[in-house]
Motif scaffolding. Structure first.
Motif, PDB file in Angstrom:
ATOM      1  N   ALA A  73       0.930  -1.172   0.173  1.00 11.98           N
ATOM      2  CA  ALA A  73      -0.046  -0.061  -0.113  1.00 11.98           C
ATOM      3  C   ALA A  73       0.945   1.205  -0.096  1.00 11.98           C
ATOM      4  O   ALA A  73       0.568   2.230  -0.595  1.00 11.98           O
ATOM      5  N   ARG A  74       2.051   1.384   0.956  1.00 10.47           N
ATOM      6  CA  ARG A  74       2.879   2.336   0.834  1.00 10.47           C
ATOM      7  C   ARG A  74       3.347   2.586  -0.575  1.00 10.47           C
ATOM      8  O   ARG A  74       3.507   3.689  -1.254  1.00 10.47           O
ATOM      9  N   LYS A  75       3.999   1.542  -1.169  1.00  6.21           N
ATOM     10  CA  LYS A  75       4.721   1.704  -2.507  1.00  6.21           C
ATOM     11  C   LYS A  75       3.666   2.054  -3.608  1.00  6.21           C
ATOM     12  O   LYS A  75       3.997   2.784  -4.499  1.00  6.21           O
ATOM     13  N   ALA A  76       2.501   1.595  -3.479  1.00  3.63           N
ATOM     14  CA  ALA A  76       1.409   2.180  -4.277  1.00  3.63           C
ATOM     15  C   ALA A  76       1.213   3.787  -4.537  1.00  3.63           C
ATOM     16  O   ALA A  76       0.703   4.261  -5.679  1.00  3.63           O
ATOM     17  N   THR A  77       1.485   4.312  -3.345  1.00  2.00           N
ATOM     18  CA  THR A  77       1.398   5.791  -3.395  1.00  2.00           C
ATOM     19  C   THR A  77       2.584   6.661  -3.989  1.00  2.00           C
ATOM     20  O   THR A  77       2.434   8.047  -4.097  1.00  2.00           O
ATOM     21  N   LEU A  78       3.884   6.039  -4.086  1.00  2.00           N
ATOM     22  CA  LEU A  78       4.900   6.852  -4.378  1.00  2.00           C
ATOM     23  C   LEU A  78       4.739   7.500  -5.650  1.00  2.00           C
ATOM     24  O   LEU A  78       5.449   8.530  -5.798  1.00  2.00           O
ATOM     25  N   THR A  79       4.352   7.075  -6.709  1.00  2.00           N
ATOM     26  CA  THR A  79       3.989   7.897  -7.979  1.00  2.00           C
ATOM     27  C   THR A  79       3.461   9.038  -7.784  1.00  2.00           C
ATOM     28  O   THR A  79       3.240  10.009  -8.713  1.00  2.00           O
ATOM     29  N   LEU A  80       2.313   9.064  -6.855  1.00  2.00           N
ATOM     30  CA  LEU A  80       1.623  10.195  -6.559  1.00  2.00           C
ATOM     31  C   LEU A  80       2.422  11.631  -5.866  1.00  2.00           C
ATOM     32  O   LEU A  80       1.666  12.414  -5.711  1.00  2.00           O
ATOM     33  N   ARG A  81       3.461  10.986  -5.277  1.00  2.00           N
ATOM     34  CA  ARG A  81       3.868  12.272  -4.529  1.00  2.00           C
ATOM     35  C   ARG A  81       4.322  13.436  -5.483  1.00  2.00           C
ATOM     36  O   ARG A  81       4.785  13.371  -6.635  1.00  2.00           O
ATOM     37  N   GLY A  82       3.753  14.510  -4.947  1.00  2.00           N
ATOM     38  CA  GLY A  82       3.988  15.970  -5.654  1.00  2.00           C
ATOM     39  C   GLY A  82       2.694  16.161  -6.469  1.00  2.00           C
ATOM     40  O   GLY A  82       2.705  17.219  -6.829  1.00  2.00           O
ATOM     41  N   SER A  83       2.068  15.224  -6.618  1.00  2.00           N
ATOM     42  CA  SER A  83       0.664  15.306  -7.465  1.00  2.00           C
ATOM     43  C   SER A  83      -0.567  16.223  -6.720  1.00  2.00           C
ATOM     44  O   SER A  83      -0.372  16.504  -5.601  1.00  2.00           O
ATOM     45  N   ASP A  84      -1.431  16.377  -7.349  1.00  2.00           N
ATOM     46  CA  ASP A  84      -2.672  17.249  -6.773  1.00  2.00           C
ATOM     47  C   ASP A  84      -3.267  16.391  -5.671  1.00  2.00           C
ATOM     48  O   ASP A  84      -3.769  16.887  -4.505  1.00  2.00           O
ATOM     49  N   ARG A  85      -3.211  14.994  -5.805  1.00  4.13           N
ATOM     50  CA  ARG A  85      -3.837  14.027  -4.721  1.00  4.13           C
ATOM     51  C   ARG A  85      -2.605  14.231  -3.427  1.00  4.13           C
ATOM     52  O   ARG A  85      -3.524  14.125  -2.416  1.00  4.13           O
ATOM     53  N   TRP A  86      -1.476  14.242  -3.648  1.00  3.33           N
ATOM     54  CA  TRP A  86      -0.610  14.512  -2.603  1.00  3.33           C
ATOM     55  C   TRP A  86      -0.811  15.811  -1.982  1.00  3.33           C
ATOM     56  O   TRP A  86      -0.895  15.840  -0.792  1.00  3.33           O
ATOM     57  N   LYS A  87      -1.228  16.802  -2.700  1.00  2.49           N
ATOM     58  CA  LYS A  87      -1.312  17.996  -2.084  1.00  2.49           C
ATOM     59  C   LYS A  87      -2.671  18.148  -1.140  1.00  2.49           C
ATOM     60  O   LYS A  87      -2.749  18.772  -0.211  1.00  2.49           O
ATOM     61  N   LEU A  88      -3.586  17.247  -1.720  1.00  3.32           N
ATOM     62  CA  LEU A  88      -4.685  17.247  -0.798  1.00  3.32           C
ATOM     63  C   LEU A  88      -4.514  16.476   0.244  1.00  3.32           C
ATOM     64  O   LEU A  88      -5.299  16.713   1.524  1.00  3.32           O
TER      65      LEU A  88
END
Length: 273
Positions: A73-88
């Motif tokens: 689950a942690r690894k699945a989020t790595l590509t979203l770092r810095g994205s709008d979802r990350w900002k949310l």
């Protein structure tokens, strides 16, 4: 002061309050490391909070399938770092009001603020304490290390890392509060239940995305959030505030009030997960 300076001052104050909370904790009050959950008094006495030690088992052990799931689950989020979802997720990490109220306004469809919905605004603040404090029996027993510490990584909120470092990861207090809010707001506005529950789920997943919690921490937080809401329904003051909050939402709808947030941008960010 700038927003950065104000936030730094808030974090410093929370850290000081946390130290005071540890020093003053008695037999009926758990040691509380994250002072977000002591800013406002809750509805429930410590003895009336749901018992996380009775409701949750230990966190996943080394080499277990559950821990492997946490890592995936942690690894699945790595590509979203810095994205709008990350900002949310950064916004979801901020438990200083009015931010949490703002975070659920789009899902509710009306603004949650001190001017238009004061009972609802106050209810959310008090519920945060009850839900967050309900997690500390297990937090203090197991003192699980957070993923950003295990992997020597940065979180989405570097200013909060000194507090998080020594605050048990399991279960997630943020998630407990977010799920309790989602359940209660769904009761206030059942026609918006799908939107509110989806926002509550995303609120918890933001903790995984921030690298502040493992997935099993979030799962446990949802259990404690739901248990807290069940307990709150035995409290007459909460029930009266709930009734008043429902009336406020109905009045806001009648006036045609809409959230001040960019709800389209929020929806687009949530679609990234």
């Amino acid at each position: 002061m700038t927003g950065t300076v104000v936030r730094a001052a808030q974090v410093s104050l929370l850290a000081l309050m946390a130290l005071c909370g540890q020093a003053q904790a008695g037999d009926d009050q758990p040691k509380v490391t994250d002072a977000h959950f002591t800013i406002a008094p809750g509805y429930l006495k410590p003895s009336d909070l749901p018992d996380s030690l009775a409701l949750l088992g230990p966190p996943p052990g080394a080499g277990s399938a559950a821990l492997a799931r946490d890592e995936e689950a942690r690894k699945a989020t790595l590509t979203l770092r810095g994205s709008d979802r990350w900002k949310l997720a950064v916004q979801d990490a901020d438990l200083v009001f009015p931010r949490p109220a703002d975070n659920f306004s789009c899902a509710l469809g009306v603004p949650i603020d001190e001017q238009n919905t004061p009972h609802l605004f106050g209810l959310m603040k008090k519920m945060m304490s009850d839900a967050g404090l309900s997690t500390y029996g297990v937090k203090n027993k197991y003192e699980r290390t957070r993923p950003f510490v295990v992997h020597s990584e940065a979180t989405c909120t570097p200013d909060q890392e000194p507090i998080l470092h020594d605050d048990g990861s399991y279960p997630s207090g943020h998630t407990a509060a977010g799920w309790a809010w989602a359940l209660t707001l769904s009761e206030i506005a059942p026609d918006r239940a799908n939107e509110l529950l989806a926002r509550g789920i995303a609120f918890g997943q933001s903790r995984v995305m921030c690298d502040a919690h493992w997935q099993s921490d979030v799962d446990g937080g949802r259990i404690m959030g739901a248990a807290t809401v069940a307990k709150l329904h035995t409290d007459p003051v909460f029930l009266e505030d709930l009734r008043a909050a429902r009336g406020e939402v109905e009045a806001a709808r009648a006036k045609g009030l809409k959230p001040t947030q960019d709800c389209s941008a929020e929806a687009a960010a949530l679609a990234l997960q």
